[in-house]
Design an enzyme around this catalytic site. Structure first.
Site, mmCIF file in Angstrom:
data_model
loop_
_atom_site.group_PDB
_atom_site.id
_atom_site.type_symbol
_atom_site.label_atom_id
_atom_site.label_comp_id
_atom_site.label_asym_id
_atom_site.label_seq_id
_atom_site.Cartn_x
_atom_site.Cartn_y
_atom_site.Cartn_z
ATOM 1 N N ASP A 172 0.847 -1.189 0.000
ATOM 2 C CA ASP A 172 0.000 0.000 0.000
ATOM 3 C C ASP A 172 0.893 1.253 0.000
ATOM 4 O OD1 ASP A 172 -3.030 0.810 0.403
ATOM 5 O OD2 ASP A 172 -1.911 2.035 1.823
ATOM 6 N N TRP A 173 0.600 2.246 0.867
ATOM 7 C CA TRP A 173 1.421 3.449 0.887
ATOM 8 C C TRP A 173 2.854 3.163 1.322
ATOM 9 C CZ3 TRP A 173 1.736 8.162 -0.940
ATOM 10 C CH2 TRP A 173 0.591 8.777 -1.440
ATOM 11 N N TRP A 233 -13.462 4.353 -3.093
ATOM 12 C CA TRP A 233 -12.790 4.344 -1.790
ATOM 13 C C TRP A 233 -12.368 5.749 -1.394
ATOM 14 C CZ3 TRP A 233 -11.435 3.021 2.815
ATOM 15 C CH2 TRP A 233 -10.168 3.323 3.338
ATOM 16 N N ASP A 252 -7.590 -8.690 -3.607
ATOM 17 C CA ASP A 252 -7.546 -7.227 -3.548
ATOM 18 C C ASP A 252 -8.237 -6.653 -4.783
ATOM 19 O OD1 ASP A 252 -6.866 -4.508 -3.550
ATOM 20 O OD2 ASP A 252 -4.869 -4.873 -2.754
ATOM 21 N N HIS A 287 -6.235 -7.136 0.322
ATOM 22 C CA HIS A 287 -5.299 -6.019 0.258
ATOM 23 C C HIS A 287 -4.255 -6.087 1.370
ATOM 24 C CE1 HIS A 287 -3.808 -2.051 -0.618
ATOM 25 N NE2 HIS A 287 -4.105 -1.615 0.601
#
Length: 298
Positions: free
Chosen positions: A123-124, A163, A249, A278
């Site tokens: 992710d980030w 989202w 995901d 995810h």
């Protein structure tokens, strides 16, 4: 910079989380803020696993991977981004920018003088972490990458847009509830641990901002940095890599990860976690052991 600090008692007796907190309050450019990180294993270990979380989680996300890395004799360092976990949380949404977070990671790595780094990201943690090695390539030699991307201003699709809109319009959205919906295997205790950093919505500025910062337009901050990073991974990366994909995901699943696999020089065929979503670190023991075997650490 006005910031909130979550009380320590919210982090007491968390499931599968025996790690003592470590703090830095002297990072260059962040002197008014206190950053939290996990730091386990010998400082002189052959390898240091730098585990970077994403939205809306914190270093607790790596609780199933950290023990496996430690058992290999490595050092494990897992920082919390500002706005998350036990790190301070600036209250103004505008404080959170791509380079606010990225420069924090650069300063953090330099402050601890981390070397022989295996970057572990999702992710980030990947959107930011994958932009670090081109600027300090002598510190990184391996990569474990999961459900993330390098954002270079391309549209992210309807799923991500929905989202982003949801977060923008739900200032006090339930972090633990989101984690449970996307990862049904979580217990109530684990859900509570993901909620722990956020007593109320005033602590959630970072959570609100991360989706807005994803570079889905060529004019957004971070695109040029990410393009430099992409070129590095394509042309200059010489380290070992390992990729794992949570196949369920809906946004950063197989298509996105196949694209990323093709951008990383000599990245092998990904490990597929059929039931993983995810937050694929929730299947982290299996992933960590497969990665360690791939690297020859065990």
């Amino acid at each position: 910079m006005k910031a909130l600090r979550t009380n320590d008692d919210r982090f007491e007796n968390l499931k599968d989380w025996p790690y003592s907190p470590n703090y830095l309050d002297d990072l260059k450019g962040y002197e008014t803020l206190r950053a939290h990180y996990v730091d386990e294993g010998p400082e002189d270990a052959k390898h240091t696993f730098l585990c970077l979380h994403g939205e809306p989680s914190w270093s607790y996300l790596y609780r199933k991977m950290i023990p496996e890395f430690l058992d290999s004799g490595a050092r494990v360092v897992a920082p919390d981004f500002f706005g998350f976990g036990r790190s301070d949380k600036p209250v103004d949404d505008a404080n959170y920018t791509f380079h606010f977070h990225r420069n924090y990671l650069l300063a953090f790595i330099e402050r601890l003088d981390l070397k022989n780094i295996t970057l572990v990201c999702q992710d980030w943690g990947g959107l930011l972490g994958l932009t670090l090695p081109f600027e300090m390539s002598d510190r990184f030699n391996r990569l474990i990458v999961m459900n993330t991307t390098i954002a270079i201003g391309r549209p992210a699709g309807d799923g991500f847009n929905a989202w982003r809109d949801y977060v923008a319009n739900t200032p006090d959205f339930p972090v633990g509830g989101l984690m449970k919906r996307s990862t049904p295997i979580l217990t109530d205790e684990e859900v509570s641990a993901y909620d722990a950093p956020f007593p109320d919505d005033s602590y959630k500025a970072g959570v609100r901002r991360f989706p807005q910062l994803v570079m889905t337009d060529p004019a957004m901050e971070g695109v040029n940095t990410s393009k430099k990073a992409l070129k590095f991974w394509q042309e200059k990366w010489k380290g070992q890599s390992f990729m794992a994909i949570g196949m369920q995901d809906p946004v950063l699943g197989p298509p996105a990860m196949q694209w990323l696999n093709e951008q990383i020089n000599d990245c092998p065929k990904p490990m597929e976690i059929a039931d993983g979503g995810h937050f694929v670190q929730e299947w982290g023991r299996e992933i960590a052991n497969a990665a360690l075997k791939h690297f020859g650490d065990i």
